[in-house]
Design a protein around this motif. Sequence first.
Motif, short mmCIF file in Angstrom:
data_model
loop_
_atom_site.label_atom_id
_atom_site.label_comp_id
_atom_site.label_asym_id
_atom_site.label_seq_id
_atom_site.Cartn_x
_atom_site.Cartn_y
_atom_site.Cartn_z
N SER A 106 0.82 -1.23 0.00
CA SER A 106 0.00 0.00 0.00
C SER A 106 0.85 1.26 0.00
O SER A 106 0.38 2.33 -0.38
CB SER A 106 -0.94 0.01 1.21
OG SER A 106 -0.21 0.06 2.42
N ASP A 107 2.12 1.15 0.40
CA ASP A 107 3.00 2.31 0.38
C ASP A 107 3.39 2.72 -1.03
O ASP A 107 3.71 3.89 -1.28
CB ASP A 107 4.28 2.03 1.18
CG ASP A 107 4.04 2.02 2.69
OD1 ASP A 107 3.02 2.58 3.13
OD2 ASP A 107 4.87 1.42 3.41
N LEU A 108 3.35 1.77 -1.96
CA LEU A 108 3.79 2.10 -3.32
C LEU A 108 2.68 1.99 -4.36
O LEU A 108 2.80 2.53 -5.45
CB LEU A 108 4.96 1.21 -3.74
CG LEU A 108 4.74 -0.28 -3.99
CD1 LEU A 108 4.28 -0.55 -5.41
CD2 LEU A 108 6.03 -1.05 -3.74
N PHE A 109 1.60 1.28 -4.02
CA PHE A 109 0.55 1.03 -5.01
C PHE A 109 -0.78 1.61 -4.53
O PHE A 109 -1.27 1.27 -3.45
CB PHE A 109 0.40 -0.48 -5.25
CG PHE A 109 -0.73 -0.85 -6.16
CD1 PHE A 109 -0.77 -0.38 -7.47
CD2 PHE A 109 -1.77 -1.65 -5.72
CE1 PHE A 109 -1.82 -0.70 -8.30
CE2 PHE A 109 -2.82 -1.99 -6.55
CZ PHE A 109 -2.85 -1.51 -7.85
N HIS A 110 -1.33 2.49 -5.36
CA HIS A 110 -2.58 3.17 -4.99
C HIS A 110 -3.69 2.90 -6.00
O HIS A 110 -4.68 3.63 -6.05
CB HIS A 110 -2.33 4.68 -4.84
CG HIS A 110 -1.20 4.99 -3.91
ND1 HIS A 110 -1.27 4.76 -2.55
CD2 HIS A 110 0.05 5.48 -4.15
CE1 HIS A 110 -0.13 5.12 -1.99
NE2 HIS A 110 0.69 5.55 -2.94
N GLY A 111 -3.51 1.85 -6.81
CA GLY A 111 -4.54 1.47 -7.76
C GLY A 111 -5.58 0.57 -7.13
O GLY A 111 -5.69 0.46 -5.89
N GLN A 112 -6.35 -0.16 -7.97
CA GLN A 112 -7.45 -0.97 -7.47
C GLN A 112 -7.22 -2.46 -7.63
O GLN A 112 -7.52 -3.25 -6.73
CB GLN A 112 -8.75 -0.60 -8.22
CG GLN A 112 -9.23 0.82 -7.96
CD GLN A 112 -10.52 1.10 -8.73
OE1 GLN A 112 -10.71 0.58 -9.83
NE2 GLN A 112 -11.39 1.90 -8.16
N ARG A 113 -6.69 -2.88 -8.78
CA ARG A 113 -6.64 -4.31 -9.09
C ARG A 113 -5.23 -4.88 -8.96
O ARG A 113 -4.26 -4.25 -9.36
CB ARG A 113 -7.14 -4.56 -10.52
CG ARG A 113 -8.59 -4.17 -10.76
CD ARG A 113 -9.01 -4.50 -12.18
NE ARG A 113 -10.33 -3.97 -12.48
CZ ARG A 113 -10.57 -2.75 -12.94
NH1 ARG A 113 -9.56 -1.94 -13.17
NH2 ARG A 113 -11.81 -2.36 -13.18
N ILE A 114 -5.19 -6.09 -8.43
CA ILE A 114 -3.94 -6.83 -8.30
C ILE A 114 -4.13 -8.23 -8.86
O ILE A 114 -5.12 -8.89 -8.55
CB ILE A 114 -3.48 -6.92 -6.83
CG1 ILE A 114 -3.14 -5.52 -6.28
CG2 ILE A 114 -2.28 -7.85 -6.68
CD1 ILE A 114 -2.75 -5.52 -4.81
#
Length: 353
Positions: A29-37
């Motif tokens: 969550s510190d580097l990724f602020h999108g929705q899908r993984i």
Amino acid sequence: MKLTVNLKENSYPIYIENGILSHAGEYISDLFHGQRIMIISDDHVFPLYGKQLCDSLSGYECHSLVLPHGEPTKSFDTLPKVYSAMLDAKLTRSDLVIALGGGVIGDLTGFAASTYLRGIKCVQIPTSLLAQVDSSVGGKTAVDLPQGKNLVGAFFHPKMVLIDPLVLDTLPDHFIHDGMGEVIKYGCIKDSKLFDLLLSHSSFEDLKPDLPKIIARCVDIKRIVVEADQFDTGERMLLNFGHTLAHTIEQYYQYKRESHGEAVGIGMYQLTKMSENRGLTAKGCAEKIKKALEIYGLPISCKLTVSELIKAITLDKKNLNGHLNLVLLKEIGDSFIYPTEIGFFENDLNTSI
């Protein structure tokens, strides 16, 4: 422990911590602020750790693709299945792919991420010892062709690497041996103290208390080398010690007998014997390597002659413009690149290695 690979715009952190998998989402969550993984894994690893990882990513829309385990999965033919899964999940360039697995999954996922929509962010969570100390760091991604290993690939760095040594407790001995081949390699090429530490133990079980420290040292060596030579044209080639013979052994047996690390061990020992005979390496190094391999249950021979392996050596990526760049040792902990030609092996064609 945190290490950072400093490559300007391609820089990324590496975290090494017992139990980090259960709270991987906090780091992501510190580097990724999108929705899908999209989590890409295999049918050995995902049943063990997939739920744990997905639970830590509860704030995201998670998708998964579980592939068959083993080297045959790392083929060009697997890529359409990976791309289709990404498209079905509606992944965009603002989304994220996670490689949860060993070197096969890490290499395949990294290459797919580098080419899907011309590049989508990727996080590596290596679950094998070999991947933790070597293949998850450095940005080399690839798939195999029938003619050889890693012949199609790209340099594509992850956004983060999360290493949890505790997942190694579920690895079969075969994969521990696999990883220890690469650990021994790091001691050979760059750190005689690390090599001596490995020799001071009697088995992998005996080594376990020191394992996080050893993983961190291997990763740090690779970090230093990658920072100095991101695209594998100079010093980074030292990381290929043992690999010229190893890749040919793997290919000869169609990746179904010796694992990569086991083949690297054979390659390191046998090539060092040849190098000693030519006066290029200090006497006694091969015997030290042999002792390390035996402590950790690795083979020292594949029972093939050099002539049987020569064809594959000519396809090796270290064979540039007709010249072969071999990685040799001056002594344990001190390696160098030796420019030569295929004729280096001429006197050993009938030698069983």
